[in-house]
Design an enzyme around this catalytic site. Structure first.
Site, short mmCIF file in Angstrom:
data_model
loop_
_atom_site.label_atom_id
_atom_site.label_comp_id
_atom_site.label_asym_id
_atom_site.label_seq_id
_atom_site.Cartn_x
_atom_site.Cartn_y
_atom_site.Cartn_z
N LYS A 10 24.79 46.17 76.66
CA LYS A 10 24.13 47.31 76.02
C LYS A 10 24.95 47.85 74.85
O LYS A 10 24.42 48.17 73.78
CB LYS A 10 23.88 48.39 77.07
N ARG A 150 40.22 46.46 84.94
CA ARG A 150 39.81 47.83 85.27
C ARG A 150 39.73 47.99 86.78
O ARG A 150 39.33 47.06 87.50
CB ARG A 150 38.45 48.14 84.65
#
Length: 537
Positions: A10, A150
């Site tokens: 996105k 992450r």
């Protein structure tokens, strides 16, 4: 608005959309960080929730978003809301404030692909650049050594985030179902953006046309109410509008000229696509349905010619124009041709129509004798036929210097005979002037003697494929039947192919067509079936 699961791509598409269209990119995460950093009232309230590990309430996020949307740049350039709204309550809040998107894009990527993208994702702490262990590895060992993962990019946490995203997305979809466009996100980013570019370009053109139509409509209102008492005839208003001393905008003058030549039909508002008409299996079609498709074909053809296209093909297979059905109506096809020819003639174009008799003149057998039909049709009292519209046949000798464009009706090969050589001679003679084929059928049809089977076949088929489709419409049926209608496939230059599903609306007992998806290129049968079954492309 754009929506997509974690790692759906996105962010990349948002960057490309902003770069191409110049809209203001609005992300709630960026807004929150900016408000907190600036120490605003909203930012301080949000910070309290964030520091305590709680979700920021909807009313704070909505206030933040609406404040950003009210700024001058968002109003002038348009906006792209990224990942918002995320709940039905947020969507309803925007609806109450009359904030509604023109289009809602959802990037659709299979879960297993998303999980792989997240789990394999690595971040360079120095540059912030994102890599992937398999799909996008770093350039050297130095960068590779310092990459980190992450904390929420583990498989369990990714699955949890996907579940939350799906719940939120499902809650929002009902609000924006009318403007929803699902896009296959499991493709190269350039391919995805090509499809998005087509959708957004079409939206932009439609909005521009609606805006101009409104301005022109206001101008005509002023003409009739302020001046009609002095000059009651339409002929005066035509000369009045066309006077550069009265109205200086060249662009609006051309639009006014077009509106006048079209007899003020709906003040040009019919330019916006209104969806697919219903009850298409009712034969014969009503006049409204026929005019509906004639106008759709005309607009697509006009846009293609304005874009500099010269070799065009129209494929329209509504039931009345489908030669495989026993209700094929020559009159409907002739009406379509007349509408195209007169519309271009009204614009000052000299149109040569190759509408000869018999298969050797490029006409299918069922259209033999159409030249006489066309000559007996009503072409108006202003001398269009003979002055701006002329009937001929296919061939290089039919091209005159004064001709501006050519419309060829259903050219097709006959068994053992090939029309393509005559067609090529005609297009060569036409040069850069537009040539429009309406419902051509240019496949080789070899006879028993073997004619057309081998000699130059590849070159003939290559030439036949050189015409660019500017309009395509066909109904989709279940295998082996022509009833009931399953859906429809439509393309109108310069937009993407649109796939529609026919559904029955039980409450008012009416049918309607709902868009399933779009395709940058003409879809195959398998791609159409997969879309109807809900499978990702």
């Amino acid at each position: 608005m754009i929506s997509g699961a974690p790692a759906s791509g996105k962010g990349t598409q948002c960057e490309m959309i902003v770069q191409k269209f110049g809209v203001v990119h609005i992300s709630t995460g960026d807004l929150l960080r900016a408000e907190v950093s600036a120490g605003t009232e909203i930012g301080n309230k949000a910070k309290e929730y964030m520091n305590s590990g709680r979700l920021v309430p909807d009313e704070i996020v909505t206030a933040m978003v609406t404040a950003r949307l009210s700024l001058k740049d968002a109003k002038e350039k348009g906006w792209l809301l990224d990942g918002y709204p995320r709940s039905s309550a947020q969507a309803e809040s925007l609806e109450k404030l009359n904030i509604r998107p023109d289009i809602y894009i959802m990037l659709d990527v299979p879960d297993e692909i998303l999980i792989d993208r997240c789990v394999g994702r690595r971040i360079d702490p120095l540059t912030g650049r994102i890599y992937h262990v398999n799909n996008f590895p770093p350039d050297n060992d130095e960068i590779k050594a310092r990459l980190v993962t992450r904390s929420d990019d583990t498989e369990d946490k990714v699955k949890s985030r996907l579940q939350i995203y799906k719940q939120n997305a499902e809650a929002v979809l009902s609000t924006y179902s009318g403007v929803l466009n699902k896009i296959d996100g499991n493709r190269p980013k350039e391919v995805i953006f090509k499809e998005l570019d087509s959708l957004l370009t079409r939206l932009q053109i439609d909005k521009d046309e609606a805006s101009i139509s409104g301005l022109v409509s206001s101008y005509f209102t002023w003409i009739f109410f302020e001046g009609f008492k002095y000059h009651p005839t339409l002929h005066f208003w035509a000369s009045f509008v066309f006077s550069d001393n009265i109205f200086s905008s060249k662009k609006l003058l051309l639009i006014c000229r077009y509106l006048l030549s079209s007899h003020f039909q709906s003040f040009g508002l019919q330019k916006n696509w209104r969806g697919i008409p219903t009850r298409l299996n009712n034969i014969p079609h009503s006049r409204e349905i026929r005019k509906y498709f004639y106008e759709d074909v005309l607009q697509a053809t006009q846009r293609a010619i304005r874009d500099g296209k010269t070799r065009l093909k129209v494929e329209i297979n509504i039931p009345e124009l489908n030669p495989e059905m026993d209700v094929y109506r020559i009159g409907t096809l002739m009406e379509l041709i007349r509408n195209l020819a007169l519309s271009f003639a009204d614009d000052g174009k000299r149109v040569k129509g190759s509408m000869g008799e018999g298969s050797l003149a490029g006409m299918p057998l069922q259209l033999a004798g159409t030249r006489k039909i066309l000559e007996f049709m009503d072409w108006g009292d202003d001398g269009a036929m003979g002055n701006f519209v002329k009937i001929g046949s296919i061939g290089g000798d039919e091209v005159d210097d004064q001709d501006d464009m050519f419309i060829l009706v259903a050219p097709q090969n006959a068994v053992g005979n090939c029309i393509i050589d005559d067609l090529r001679a005609m297009t060569d003679a036409a040069g850069d002037r537009p040539v429009i084929l309406v419902n051509p059928r240019l496949k080789d049809l070899p006879g028993s003697s073997g004619i057309m089977q081998t000699m130059g076949r590849d070159k003939r088929l290559e030439y036949a494929a050189s015409f660019e489709i500017c309009y395509h419409f066909r109904l989709l049926y279940y295998a082996g039947t022509q009833y009931p209608i399953m859906g429809a496939l439509r393309m109108s230059h310069p937009y993407a192919y649109e796939l529609y599903k026919r559904v029955d609306d039980e409450s008012p007992k009416k049918e309607k067509y709902v868009m399933l998806t779009t395709f940058a290129e003409r879809p195959s049968g398998d791609e159409i079936n997969d879309s109807f079954e809900g499978k990702s492309r």
